[in-house]
Design a protein around this motif. Structure first.
Motif, PDB file in Angstrom:
ATOM      1  N   LYS A  35      25.478   2.469  -4.938  1.00  0.00           N
ATOM      2  CA  LYS A  35      26.501   2.728  -5.962  1.00  0.00           C
ATOM      3  C   LYS A  35      25.947   2.586  -7.377  1.00  0.00           C
ATOM      4  N   GLU A  36      25.141   1.549  -7.621  1.00  0.00           N
ATOM      5  CA  GLU A  36      24.701   1.264  -8.986  1.00  0.00           C
ATOM      6  C   GLU A  36      23.444   2.017  -9.393  1.00  0.00           C
ATOM      7  N   LEU A  37      22.547   2.280  -8.427  1.00  0.00           N
ATOM      8  CA  LEU A  37      21.261   2.898  -8.782  1.00  0.00           C
ATOM      9  C   LEU A  37      21.030   4.246  -8.104  1.00  0.00           C
ATOM     10  N   GLY A  38      21.926   4.646  -7.197  1.00  0.00           N
ATOM     11  CA  GLY A  38      21.853   5.974  -6.605  1.00  0.00           C
ATOM     12  C   GLY A  38      20.815   6.162  -5.525  1.00  0.00           C
ATOM     13  N   TRP A  39      20.299   5.057  -4.958  1.00  0.00           N
ATOM     14  CA  TRP A  39      19.286   5.182  -3.897  1.00  0.00           C
ATOM     15  C   TRP A  39      19.943   5.217  -2.525  1.00  0.00           C
ATOM     16  N   ARG A  40      19.438   6.089  -1.667  1.00  0.00           N
ATOM     17  CA  ARG A  40      19.783   6.098  -0.240  1.00  0.00           C
ATOM     18  C   ARG A  40      18.528   6.448   0.553  1.00  0.00           C
ATOM     19  N   PRO A  41      18.409   5.937   1.790  1.00  0.00           N
ATOM     20  CA  PRO A  41      17.248   6.326   2.600  1.00  0.00           C
ATOM     21  C   PRO A  41      17.291   7.814   2.946  1.00  0.00           C
ATOM     22  N   GLN A  42      16.123   8.428   2.980  1.00  0.00           N
ATOM     23  CA  GLN A  42      16.030   9.844   3.327  1.00  0.00           C
ATOM     24  C   GLN A  42      15.732  10.059   4.807  1.00  0.00           C
ATOM     25  N   GLU A  43      15.084   9.081   5.441  1.00  0.00           N
ATOM     26  CA  GLU A  43      14.708   9.223   6.848  1.00  0.00           C
ATOM     27  C   GLU A  43      15.767   8.623   7.767  1.00  0.00           C
ATOM     28  N   THR A  44      16.085   9.324   8.834  1.00  0.00           N
ATOM     29  CA  THR A  44      16.807   8.705   9.943  1.00  0.00           C
ATOM     30  C   THR A  44      15.802   7.926  10.776  1.00  0.00           C
ATOM     31  N   VAL A  48       9.118   2.938   5.570  1.00  0.00           N
ATOM     32  CA  VAL A  48       8.432   2.275   4.457  1.00  0.00           C
ATOM     33  C   VAL A  48       8.388   3.131   3.186  1.00  0.00           C
ATOM     34  N   LYS A  49       8.317   4.445   3.302  1.00  0.00           N
ATOM     35  CA  LYS A  49       8.324   5.274   2.095  1.00  0.00           C
ATOM     36  C   LYS A  49       9.698   5.241   1.430  1.00  0.00           C
ATOM     37  N   SER A  59       0.831  -1.212   0.000  1.00  0.00           N
ATOM     38  CA  SER A  59       0.000   0.000   0.000  1.00  0.00           C
ATOM     39  C   SER A  59       0.860   1.253   0.000  1.00  0.00           C
ATOM     40  N   ALA A  60       2.004   1.211   0.702  1.00  0.00           N
ATOM     41  CA  ALA A  60       2.923   2.361   0.681  1.00  0.00           C
ATOM     42  C   ALA A  60       3.470   2.579  -0.720  1.00  0.00           C
ATOM     43  N   LEU A  61       3.778   1.491  -1.403  1.00  0.00           N
ATOM     44  CA  LEU A  61       4.267   1.580  -2.777  1.00  0.00           C
ATOM     45  C   LEU A  61       3.204   2.179  -3.696  1.00  0.00           C
ATOM     46  N   ILE A  62       1.968   1.730  -3.553  1.00  0.00           N
ATOM     47  CA  ILE A  62       0.884   2.246  -4.395  1.00  0.00           C
ATOM     48  C   ILE A  62       0.644   3.727  -4.122  1.00  0.00           C
ATOM     49  N   ARG A  63       0.604   4.119  -2.871  1.00  0.00           N
ATOM     50  CA  ARG A  63       0.411   5.543  -2.549  1.00  0.00           C
ATOM     51  C   ARG A  63       1.522   6.377  -3.186  1.00  0.00           C
ATOM     52  N   TYR A  64       2.749   5.882  -3.117  1.00  0.00           N
ATOM     53  CA  TYR A  64       3.885   6.608  -3.693  1.00  0.00           C
ATOM     54  C   TYR A  64       3.766   6.691  -5.218  1.00  0.00           C
ATOM     55  N   LEU A  65       3.444   5.573  -5.863  1.00  0.00           N
ATOM     56  CA  LEU A  65       3.355   5.557  -7.321  1.00  0.00           C
ATOM     57  C   LEU A  65       2.269   6.495  -7.843  1.00  0.00           C
ATOM     58  N   ILE A  66       1.123   6.487  -7.191  1.00  0.00           N
ATOM     59  CA  ILE A  66       0.020   7.324  -7.652  1.00  0.00           C
ATOM     60  C   ILE A  66       0.295   8.798  -7.351  1.00  0.00           C
ATOM     61  N   ALA A  67       0.888   9.093  -6.198  1.00  0.00           N
ATOM     62  CA  ALA A  67       1.111  10.489  -5.805  1.00  0.00           C
ATOM     63  C   ALA A  67       2.293  11.126  -6.528  1.00  0.00           C
ATOM     64  N   GLU A  68       3.318  10.334  -6.851  1.00  0.00           N
ATOM     65  CA  GLU A  68       4.577  10.950  -7.283  1.00  0.00           C
ATOM     66  C   GLU A  68       5.109  10.451  -8.626  1.00  0.00           C
ATOM     67  N   THR A  69       4.332   9.632  -9.353  1.00  0.00           N
ATOM     68  CA  THR A  69       4.752   9.196 -10.688  1.00  0.00           C
ATOM     69  C   THR A  69       3.538   9.225 -11.623  1.00  0.00           C
ATOM     70  N   ASN A  70       3.781   8.884 -12.878  1.00  0.00           N
ATOM     71  CA  ASN A  70       2.684   8.784 -13.849  1.00  0.00           C
ATOM     72  C   ASN A  70       2.348   7.338 -14.192  1.00  0.00           C
ATOM     73  N   HIS A  71       2.914   6.388 -13.461  1.00  0.00           N
ATOM     74  CA  HIS A  71       2.663   4.974 -13.730  1.00  0.00           C
ATOM     75  C   HIS A  71       1.210   4.612 -13.403  1.00  0.00           C
ATOM     76  N   GLU A  72       0.697   3.606 -14.117  1.00  0.00           N
ATOM     77  CA  GLU A  72      -0.609   3.020 -13.798  1.00  0.00           C
ATOM     78  C   GLU A  72      -0.400   1.829 -12.872  1.00  0.00           C
ATOM     79  N   VAL A  73      -1.358   1.575 -12.004  1.00  0.00           N
ATOM     80  CA  VAL A  73      -1.233   0.534 -10.986  1.00  0.00           C
ATOM     81  C   VAL A  73      -2.450  -0.379 -10.999  1.00  0.00           C
ATOM     82  N   ILE A  74      -2.195  -1.682 -11.048  1.00  0.00           N
ATOM     83  CA  ILE A  74      -3.235  -2.680 -10.801  1.00  0.00           C
ATOM     84  C   ILE A  74      -2.903  -3.338  -9.469  1.00  0.00           C
ATOM     85  N   ASN A  75      -3.768  -3.173  -8.503  1.00  0.00           N
ATOM     86  CA  ASN A  75      -3.572  -3.721  -7.162  1.00  0.00           C
ATOM     87  C   ASN A  75      -4.292  -5.064  -7.076  1.00  0.00           C
ATOM     88  N   LEU A  76      -3.526  -6.147  -7.012  1.00  0.00           N
ATOM     89  CA  LEU A  76      -4.096  -7.492  -6.889  1.00  0.00           C
ATOM     90  C   LEU A  76      -3.863  -7.987  -5.465  1.00  0.00           C
TER      91      LEU A  76
END
Length: 359
Positions: free
Chosen positions: A312-321, A235-236, A14-31
């Motif tokens: 290193k490869e994808l540039g992701w780091r957590p934002q929250e302490t 989780v975000k 559900s956290a992933l879906i909230r993020y995708l809908i709020a902050e991307t243009n992707h379509e989501v099918i929740n099964l």
């Protein structure tokens, strides 16, 4: 992309879906099957979007899966549907074998047939992303047992050594995904994450349980001495990492996702108690409600993720302490008691049964 997310009514899904809908243009099918931990209220803010739709289905039900794939024609699958509570796996492992192993096999087999029939361009861009756990690696040396040198961490090369029926079932599902990639060429991605926390976490899990027991004047149970160590991931931050992997990860690779927050369980409980002393003070300190109980059978001593590969490869780091994330989490539970009460009273389960039939 059009992304099919299994287990999208669960905590991480559900956290992933909230993020995708709020902050991307992707379509989501929740099964989602909507078992005890699936809650459509957790995706309510996303459900009004024209880019979101819901399919109630069981990943063990091949005809239903085939119907969903033919109807929606996804470009990627992010597979989060799983039984995940260790204590429940100890008391009743059969549901974990059924969902986590048989369900993943069924999904993989349906996905393979679907992917093989895609036009070449869509076939090359398709991804099957399996979301797993660091618990498949077993546990690591504890500081009390490791006196010399740097403490080891889980890497993508760490050998599997699961300890519980839950982690064994997840290890099995990881191996199935790897086998489908090698045998059939299915373009897969695997991520293994550390302990997640944040809003909409099912009330039986450690952090929400501590918050809810504390404010309701109940004992706060801590297994053993509370010295078990976990790496905590907001989780975000995890949702951002998952999107990064499905968009930019290399097919066939595994990426470990961690929060850089190793804490003992007792540290976590005491931090929550101290926050509540400030946010919702009572006549006595919340720490006085802490109660030490008999340890869980086969309880892993320490988990710690080395997340350097994804950084290193994808540039992701957590934002929250941990401090910023846990304060957001405590405040959310204090301000969203109706979500908790609907679960604990059985009101939400009654609504599901009325809408979709008894589980």
């Amino acid at each position: 992309m059009k992304i099919l997310i299994t287990g999208g009514a669960g905590f991480i899904g559900s956290a992933l879906i909230r993020y995708l809908i709020a902050e991307t243009n992707h379509e989501v099918i929740n099964l989602d099957k909507l078992t005890y931990a699936g809650n459509l209220a957790s995706v309510e803010e996303a459900a009004s979007s024209p880019r979101y739709c819901f399919e109630k289905a069981d990943i063990c039900n091949r005809p239903e899966l085939e119907r969903v794939f033919q109807t929606h024609q996804p470009d990627a699958v992010m597979h989060l549907a799983a039984e995940s509570h260790v204590d429940r796996s100890i008391d009743g492992p059969s549901a974990f074998i059924e969902t986590n192993i048989i369900g993943t096999y069924t999904l993989l087999d349906v996905v393979k047939s679907y992917w093989q029939a895609l036009p070449l361009e869509r076939k090359e861009g398709f991804r099957f992303h399996h979301i797993s756990t660091d618990e498949v690696y077993g546990d690591l040396p504890h500081p009390s047992e490791h006196r010399q040198g740097k403490l080891p961490m889980f890497t993508e090369k760490t050998a599997y050594k699961p300890s519980s029926p839950y982690s064994a079932s997840k290890a099995s599902s990881d191996h199935l995904v790897t086998a489908w990639a090698r045998t059939y060429g299915l373009p897969t991605l695997i991520t293994n994450c550390s302990n997640n926390y944040g809003p909409y976490h099912f009330p039986e899990k450690l952090i929400p349980l501590v918050i809810l027991n504390a404010i309701n004047g109940k004992p706060i149970p801590v297994y053993g001495l509370g010295d078990q160590i976990r790496d905590w991931l907001y989780v975000k931050d995890h949702a951002r990492a998952l999107l990064t992997v499905v968009e930019s990860g290399k097919a066939g690779e595994t990426y470990n996702i961690g929060g850089h927050n190793e804490k003992t369980n007792l540290d976590v409980v005491e931090t929550i108690c101290d926050l509540l002393d400030t946010l919702r003070p009572q006549s006595t300190p919340y720490r006085e409600q802490i109660t030490f109980v008999k340890d869980r059978p086969g309880h892993d001593r320490r988990y710690a993720i080395d997340a350097s590969k994804i950084e290193k490869e994808l540039g992701w780091r957590p934002q929250e302490t941990f401090q910023s994330g846990i304060e957001k989490t405590v405040r959310w539970y204090l301000n969203n008691q109706e979500w908790v009460e609907a679960i604990q009273s059985g009101e939400y389960r009654q609504w599901v049964e009325k809408q979709y039939g008894e589980q």
